[in-house]
Design an enzyme around this catalytic site. Structure first.
Site, short mmCIF file in Angstrom:
data_model
loop_
_atom_site.label_atom_id
_atom_site.label_comp_id
_atom_site.label_asym_id
_atom_site.label_seq_id
_atom_site.Cartn_x
_atom_site.Cartn_y
_atom_site.Cartn_z
N LYS A 1 0.82 -1.23 0.00
CA LYS A 1 0.00 0.00 0.00
C LYS A 1 0.84 1.27 0.00
O LYS A 1 2.03 1.24 0.29
CB LYS A 1 -0.99 -0.04 1.18
CG LYS A 1 -2.13 -1.00 0.85
CD LYS A 1 -3.27 -0.94 1.80
CE LYS A 1 -4.39 -1.85 1.29
NZ LYS A 1 -5.34 -2.21 2.33
N ARG B 1 -3.64 -10.12 4.85
CA ARG B 1 -4.14 -10.11 3.46
C ARG B 1 -3.02 -9.56 2.58
O ARG B 1 -2.67 -8.39 2.69
CB ARG B 1 -5.39 -9.24 3.38
CG ARG B 1 -6.02 -9.16 2.01
CD ARG B 1 -7.22 -8.22 2.02
NE ARG B 1 -7.83 -8.13 0.71
CZ ARG B 1 -7.38 -7.36 -0.27
NH1 ARG B 1 -6.33 -6.61 -0.11
NH2 ARG B 1 -8.01 -7.36 -1.44
#
Ligand code: HH2
Length: 401
Positions: free
Chosen positions: A343, A378
């Site tokens: 991210k 995840r």
């Protein structure tokens, strides 16, 4: 020369080991474990008389509770509090508060529940069982999208998606998260039929071929229904049940597991305002509300996982704070899932533009998350995360020394 050392014995098993090493009497060991761990419990919205009594009771136990100054001089009628004491002192506080007025009976019950709360040890689905009390689980991301932020288009083709799924299982994925709509900041919504067309056939095909459960990454109840019908075991709702009022009922109806994630606003608007007056508190309360909404609709509490939503309406610094303070979310009593992989906060912190070049940062984030209590990670890079997470977990475990 007494070789003084400060120890962290907040983990009861660690405390037991050290008490036994001292040679304490076995009956004493059992009694002292509860004195070895220190707790700081935040309580919100007490009435002033309740805050006063809480402080006095904690002082009488040789501990303390911080309350607002205005409680003492009578200038406020509400206060939050920080209860500061050992587990044993908090247990005794529960007994002292039980018969008291001003809402303290309820506080006593909530404190008792908090001390007794345990995360579920396993997740059962129609294809088997996942243990949640061993090493952290790795959830492999399968984005069947043309525009996901790091792998958009890579697995849009159905064959490529299937190959990727099998590869991730081979690399050690414990479950797969199949998504048909990018939720990167600014992403446009995908029409329902298109999202179904992307994910349902892939789930259907994989259900008979992979021995691991799948979640469907959607906030739309209709997509969730079809995906679970096709073989998905969990629904991963990034809106925490806020975008589609039918979602909670559908998940309950299907007997599926549920991930509730925190997001402020929606993907188009979420990065426009990332100011919080109390970052962790606000996210905690929102997740608590999502869990309550699920349970009220009939989803079994032990089937709900929580996720603070790294990157969803948060600045780079706020994402780092969430990783550091992740353990606070464990007070919700649900397994904590973290999605930090590739991210942009990693890119900002390390100065790396290309999401596919953020592996080391993603692994560091995974290790911090595991260390702070994450049960499910995840991720895009399954094999590397599996190894990093296993080592972090092994180092954090209580083992014979
Ligand atoms: N992050 C993304 C999507 N779904 N679900 C949960 N529970 N937690 C997350 O952190 C999370 C999520 C975004 O990542 P990705 O799927 O890689 O990208 P995109 O949304 O662009 O498809």
């Amino acid at each position: 020369m007494y070789h003084l050392r400060v120890m962290d014995l907040s983990d009861p098993e660690r405390a037991r080991a050290e008490l036994e090493r001292i040679g304490a009497d076995p009956a004493g060991v059992a009694r002292m474990i509860d004195k070895a761990g220190f707790l700081a419990i935040r309580v919100e919205g007490l009435r002033a008389p309740a805050a006063n009594i809480l402080k006095q009771e904690m002082l009488s136990l040789g501990a303390d509770a911080a309350v607002a100054r205005g409680v003492v001089n009578g200038s406020t009628d509400r206060s939050d509090a920080l209860v500061l004491g050992t587990r044993k002192q908090v247990r005794r506080l529960v007994r002292k508060l039980r018969p008291q007025p001003f809402g303290l009976k309820v506080l006593a019950a909530e404190l008792r529940d908090l001390l007794a709360r345990e995360e579920p040890r396993e997740f059962r689905w129609h294809g088997g069982v996942l243990r949640l009390d061993g090493r952290p689980l790795v959830m492999g991301i399968l984005n069947v999208t043309p525009d996901s932020f790091s792998d958009g288009g890579d697995y849009f083709d159905r064959e490529a998606a299937l190959d990727r799924a099998l590869q991730m299982v081979e690399e050690g994925a414990d479950l797969l998260d199949v998504g048909g709509e990018s939720t990167r900041p600014g992403a446009p919504p995908v029409p329902l039929e298109e999202e179904e067309r992307r994910v349902v056939p892939v789930i259907e095909h994989l259900a008979h071929r992979v021995g691991v459960p799948m979640s469907v990454d959607t906030y739309k109840a209709a997509v969730a229904r079809r995906a679970v019908g096709a073989g998905a075991a969990l629904v991963n709702d990034v809106s925490g049940l806020r975008m589609d009022p039918a979602m909670a009922g559908v998940v309950a109806d299907l007997g599926a597991g549920l991930v509730v994630m925190h997001m402020r606003g929606d993907p188009r608007t979420m990065q426009s305002d990332t100011r919080y007056s109390d970052l962790v508190g606000e996210i905690f309360r929102a997740l608590e509300e999502s869990v309550d909404r699920a349970v009220e609709a009939g989803v079994a509490r032990d089937r709900v996982w929580v996720d603070p939503g790294i990157g969803f309406g948060k600045s780079a610094e706020q994402n780092l704070v969430l990783l550091r303070r992740l353990a606070e979310f464990r007070s919700l009593g649900c397994p904590v899932l973290v999605g930090a992989s590739r991210k942009s906060f990693i890119g900002r912190t390390l100065g790396i533009e290309d999401p596919k070049d953020r592996l080391e940062g993603s692994l560091a984030a995974a290790v911090v998350a595991v260390w702070n209590g994450a049960r499910i990670l995840r991720v895009h890079d399954v094999r590397a995360t599996r190894r990093a997470a296993d080592l972090a977990w092994a180092a954090g475990r209580v083992t014979e020394e």
